[in-house]
Design an enzyme around this catalytic site. Sequence first.
Site, short mmCIF file in Angstrom:
data_model
loop_
_atom_site.label_atom_id
_atom_site.label_comp_id
_atom_site.label_asym_id
_atom_site.label_seq_id
_atom_site.Cartn_x
_atom_site.Cartn_y
_atom_site.Cartn_z
N PRO A 280 0.85 -1.20 0.00
CA PRO A 280 0.00 0.00 0.00
C PRO A 280 0.88 1.24 0.00
O PRO A 280 1.25 1.76 1.05
CB PRO A 280 -0.80 -0.13 1.31
CG PRO A 280 0.10 -0.93 2.20
CD PRO A 280 0.91 -1.84 1.33
N ASP A 453 6.14 2.55 1.51
CA ASP A 453 5.17 1.57 2.00
C ASP A 453 4.53 2.13 3.26
O ASP A 453 5.20 2.31 4.28
CB ASP A 453 5.91 0.26 2.29
CG ASP A 453 4.96 -0.88 2.65
OD1 ASP A 453 3.83 -0.60 3.09
OD2 ASP A 453 5.37 -2.05 2.52
N HIS A 454 3.23 2.40 3.19
CA HIS A 454 2.56 3.06 4.32
C HIS A 454 2.46 2.15 5.54
O HIS A 454 2.07 2.60 6.63
CB HIS A 454 1.16 3.51 3.89
CG HIS A 454 0.81 4.88 4.39
ND1 HIS A 454 1.03 5.28 5.68
CD2 HIS A 454 0.26 5.95 3.75
CE1 HIS A 454 0.62 6.53 5.83
NE2 HIS A 454 0.15 6.96 4.67
N ARG A 455 2.81 0.87 5.38
CA ARG A 455 2.79 -0.02 6.54
C ARG A 455 3.97 0.21 7.47
O ARG A 455 3.89 -0.09 8.66
CB ARG A 455 2.80 -1.49 6.07
CG ARG A 455 1.56 -1.90 5.29
CD ARG A 455 1.72 -3.30 4.73
NE ARG A 455 2.82 -3.38 3.78
CZ ARG A 455 3.18 -4.50 3.15
NH1 ARG A 455 2.54 -5.63 3.39
NH2 ARG A 455 4.18 -4.48 2.29
N CYS A 457 5.64 3.18 7.97
CA CYS A 457 5.67 4.49 8.61
C CYS A 457 4.47 5.31 8.16
O CYS A 457 3.78 4.95 7.20
CB CYS A 457 6.97 5.24 8.31
SG CYS A 457 7.12 5.77 6.59
#
Length: 483
Positions: A280, A453-455, A457
């Site tokens: 994501p 990758d928004h997972r 940070c």
Amino acid sequence: MAQVLEFKLPDLGEGLTEAEIVRWMVEVGDVVAVDQPVVEVETAKAMVEVPCPYGGVVTARFGEEGAELPVGAPLLTVAVGEGADGHRPAGDPGTGGGAVRAPRAEETGEEKTSEGSGNVLVGYGTSEAPARRRRVRPERRASGVAPGAGAAGAVVSGRVNGRARAAEPVDGPVPVISPLVRRLARQNDLDLRELTGSGPDGLILRADVEYALRAAAAQGGRTAAPEAGPHPAGPVREDAAAAAVGTVSSTVPPGGVRTPLKGVRGAVADKLSRSRREIPDATCWVDADATELMRARAAMNAAGGPKISLVALLARICTAALARFPELNSTVDTQAREVVQFDHVNLGFAAQTDRGLVVPVVRDAHRRDAEGLTAEFARLTEAARAGRLTPGELTGGTFTLNNYGVFGVDGSTPIVNHPEAAMLGVGRIVLKPWVHEGELAVRQVVQLSLTFDHRVCDGGTAGGFLRYVADCVEQPAVLLRTL
């Protein structure tokens, strides 16, 4: 007495299962020494020269240039020992006969007939023995099972000598001929447990999966395998097969040029598709005044010594930024549901070559100065263009720097290089009007973008990283705090 030894395509590492023959370096009848390169192959990672472990006379070659072979498939045979110079095995084409083509794993639905023999050679392989060959007696050809038609047995019970073989439930992993077959089924949401393989001992061949997909399309576009049921013995009827194929390819307009997704291009396609599916991602960007950075580089190069490249300075800025924001120097372990943060920076950089896009990796970039980074970038770029990068030089990256400005592009939203967590994109440096020290001036401006990758940070961390990079570009003296 001469002894004929068979040399098979060795395991080239990094999980590679196949390679394409680019260039033969020996002919049938040539004398080769131990560890002499005999063939150049291209994998999904790089082009590699393969040395032969035997010394003697080449008696046969398997595979034409451009053919793909699975790991473990025969490459050539070598006659070693006394009398090898005059050795020619029965049926060998000799120097004038050309190369003998070995069957590929994905072609196991086809039979290769050996001249002067009543037997038929069918090539097949598994992960344990990718290149075994079996002999099928001639009477099997007359039994109603035609070459390549064994796929009929994948969806219904198999047929041997005209007798039906009932499908049996499979316990444990489904036996397939190669990882390519398993991937083909996975990409089309096909349950391999619903198929009965037409290969030996129920082995599922590529032809089996392809027939199941065509049959599903002909019955209304279902992606699952059709239910088991009676099927005409022998080859698939041409009219039904044509209708099924027409249904599958109906969305593709006729004409045009088709280019197989294989080698480097295929590997890039697979990796980018996986990145889009699993990560994501989000992108933030900022414009920065690179005038002072360009002046600093000019001053460095005017002082003598090796020239410093711009990408090396940007790489040095990246490693300093990652030291402050280590969350972006990480990967996600999806099985353990953990974020793995690295204590080293292996910096990848995108390099465009005639063979496609590759991402060489600078090992321990955080320990290198600008001169060392410049030299390593130059070495890896030259190797990439020559196709000499090793699998180890193309894997293991923890962060990627993408300088798309060399193509005259201002901005981009790059795709994260899976399984990494972030990529910094750098656009072209161009003269623009800019407010500098309260006055309008013409400055050298660059656009920087960070896809992450928004997972691993949130936006605050990503924004802080990008702002620090921009500050170093605008005021290179900021780097002195971390040197």
